[in-house]
Design an enzyme around this catalytic site. Structure first.
Site, mmCIF file in Angstrom:
data_model
loop_
_atom_site.group_PDB
_atom_site.id
_atom_site.type_symbol
_atom_site.label_atom_id
_atom_site.label_comp_id
_atom_site.label_asym_id
_atom_site.label_seq_id
_atom_site.Cartn_x
_atom_site.Cartn_y
_atom_site.Cartn_z
ATOM 1 N N TYR A 1 59.557 55.403 85.772
ATOM 2 C CA TYR A 1 58.839 54.154 86.083
ATOM 3 C C TYR A 1 58.823 53.247 84.856
ATOM 4 C CZ TYR A 1 54.584 51.346 87.073
ATOM 5 O OH TYR A 1 53.669 50.333 87.266
ATOM 6 N N SER B 1 54.398 46.265 83.608
ATOM 7 C CA SER B 1 53.338 47.245 83.344
ATOM 8 C C SER B 1 53.344 47.552 81.851
ATOM 9 C CB SER B 1 53.606 48.546 84.123
ATOM 10 O OG SER B 1 52.756 49.584 83.648
HETATM 11 N N1 LIG Z 1 47.244 49.417 89.485
HETATM 12 C C1 LIG Z 1 47.631 49.630 88.249
HETATM 13 O O1 LIG Z 1 46.958 50.317 87.479
HETATM 14 C C2 LIG Z 1 48.905 49.012 87.737
HETATM 15 C C3 LIG Z 1 49.190 49.119 86.378
HETATM 16 C C4 LIG Z 1 50.345 48.526 85.902
HETATM 17 C C5 LIG Z 1 51.183 47.855 86.757
HETATM 18 N N2 LIG Z 1 50.901 47.800 88.093
HETATM 19 C C6 LIG Z 1 51.846 47.093 88.954
HETATM 20 O O2 LIG Z 1 51.169 46.287 89.908
HETATM 21 C C7 LIG Z 1 52.008 46.138 91.054
HETATM 22 C C8 LIG Z 1 51.336 46.680 92.316
HETATM 23 O O3 LIG Z 1 50.221 45.981 92.615
HETATM 24 P P1 LIG Z 1 49.316 46.406 93.870
HETATM 25 O O4 LIG Z 1 48.934 47.869 93.718
HETATM 26 O O5 LIG Z 1 48.252 45.404 93.977
HETATM 27 O O6 LIG Z 1 50.315 46.233 95.098
HETATM 28 P P2 LIG Z 1 50.729 47.258 96.257
HETATM 29 O O7 LIG Z 1 51.564 48.353 95.700
HETATM 30 O O8 LIG Z 1 49.517 47.640 96.969
HETATM 31 O O9 LIG Z 1 51.736 46.426 97.153
HETATM 32 C C9 LIG Z 1 51.552 45.129 97.575
HETATM 33 C C10 LIG Z 1 52.390 44.837 98.778
HETATM 34 O O10 LIG Z 1 53.791 44.934 98.519
HETATM 35 C C11 LIG Z 1 54.452 45.265 99.722
HETATM 36 N N3 LIG Z 1 55.807 45.786 99.468
HETATM 37 C C12 LIG Z 1 56.133 47.027 99.003
HETATM 38 N N4 LIG Z 1 57.476 47.151 98.929
HETATM 39 C C13 LIG Z 1 58.003 45.972 99.353
HETATM 40 C C14 LIG Z 1 59.336 45.499 99.526
HETATM 41 N N5 LIG Z 1 60.373 46.278 99.243
HETATM 42 N N6 LIG Z 1 59.527 44.245 100.006
HETATM 43 C C15 LIG Z 1 58.466 43.456 100.315
HETATM 44 N N7 LIG Z 1 57.185 43.850 100.169
HETATM 45 C C16 LIG Z 1 56.942 45.110 99.694
HETATM 46 C C17 LIG Z 1 53.517 46.310 100.334
HETATM 47 O O11 LIG Z 1 53.696 46.397 101.745
HETATM 48 C C18 LIG Z 1 52.122 45.797 99.946
HETATM 49 O O12 LIG Z 1 51.504 45.079 100.990
HETATM 50 C C19 LIG Z 1 53.236 46.986 90.798
HETATM 51 O O13 LIG Z 1 54.284 46.213 90.278
HETATM 52 C C20 LIG Z 1 52.736 47.991 89.792
HETATM 53 O O14 LIG Z 1 53.776 48.600 89.068
HETATM 54 C C21 LIG Z 1 49.780 48.348 88.602
#
Ligand SMILES: NC(=O)c1ccc[n+]([C@@H]2O[C@H](COP(=O)([O-])OP(=O)(O)OC[C@H]3O[C@@H](n4cnc5c(N)ncnc54)[C@H](O)[C@@H]3O)[C@@H](O)[C@H]2O)c1
Length: 260
Positions: free
Chosen positions: A160, A147
């Protein structure tokens, strides 16, 4: 399917592939000819996605596991490799921030949870993947999702941000340790991004219009495209890098200096 990606016949494990950025990554990798193991904490979610891919003609399977447990991560990587006949690519997108807290007030259990959600599973999963490839003398590619919070100060999200900075550091060290094995390790650092779970309100949208040079919030497909690039042969000489995909947000300063 474009041969320039070099993904035809490759086998990819997508951790967190049941939703959001992971789901889009699985779709894009599959569209370029990779077989996919969709891994998710929610096995039903993984199965729905694997089913969608199979219906589109991709070899795909589902694996349910909690990758924050080292033994489960090890077993899940082996299960995915058994089901696909080996692995070449690991994409791990799992991560999440928490309630905003000043670092002076962050509770130890909140910090532990952040470490678990954002850092430990990257180590366990990448380690298990690399041990497997090392034993088989195979090369491969790993892509993590960091991130921009790990690159700049993030008031209110310091716990975070620290885990994401550590992930960026781990990406560099893994690339140095595993480069001689032919394993590339890279990360993408998204800025504010629409995902299935993150549906931003008008206040964040207005802030993005003001502070993001591209004038908008990113979309999960735009992050998945960077993941596709880093996993593919297009990035064959790229390792240890964190590619920022934030619409330019981190290259501008909030301070609007007056002319002198
Ligand atoms: N949305 C934003 O603005 C933003 C910005 C920067 C970084 N990120 C990063 O993007 C990523 C999240 O992306 P997203 O929102 O598309 O995904 P999400 O959080 O919706 O999760 C995707 C999947 O991961 C699974 N999951 C959660 N914990 C798990 C575990 N311990 N083992 C196996 N599976 C697991 C969940 O069940 C879910 O189906 C993160 O790393 C987040 O820090 C997001």
């Amino acid at each position: 399917m474009d041969p320039v990606f070099g993904l035809l016949g490759k086998r990819a494990l997508v951790v967190g592939g049941g939703l959001g950025i992971g789901r889009e990554s699985a779709r894009l990798l599959a569209a370029q000819g990779a077989s996919i193991a969709v891994l998710d904490l929610d096995p039903a979610r993984a199965e729905v996605m694997a089913d969608e891919l199979r219906k589109a003609g991709t070899t795909a399977c589902a694996v349910g596991a909690d990758m924050s447990d080292p033994a489960a991560a090890d077993a899940a990587v082996r299960e995915a490799a058994d089901k696909l006949g080996g692995l070449d690519i690991l994409v791990n997108i799992v991560g999440r921030n928490s309630m905003r807290t000043d670092l002076a007030d962050i509770a130890p259990e909140q910090f532990e949870l952040l470490l678990s959600r954002n850092l430990r599973h990257h180590l366990y999963t990448s380690g298990a993947f690399t041990r497997l490839l090392r034993a088989q003398k195979k090369s491969g590619a790993i892509v993590m999702v960091a991130s921009v919070a790990g690159l700049v100060a993030s008031p209110g999200l310091g716990g975070y941000a620290a885990t994401k900075a550590a992930l960026i550091s781990m990406t560099k060290t893994m690339s140095a340790e595993w480069g001689p094995l032919g394993i590339r390790v890279n990360a993408v650092a998204p800025g504010v991004t629409w995902t299935d779970r993150n549906q931003w309100g008008e206040e964040v949208q207005a802030q993005a219009r003001k502070s993001v040079p591209l004038g908008r919030i990113g979309d999960q497909t735009e992050i998945a495209r960077v993941i596709l690039f880093l996993a593919s042969d297009l990035a064959s000489y790229v390792t240890g890098q964190t590619v920022v995909a934030d619409g330019g947000a981190t290259v501008v300063t909030a301070f609007d200096a007056p002319s002198t």
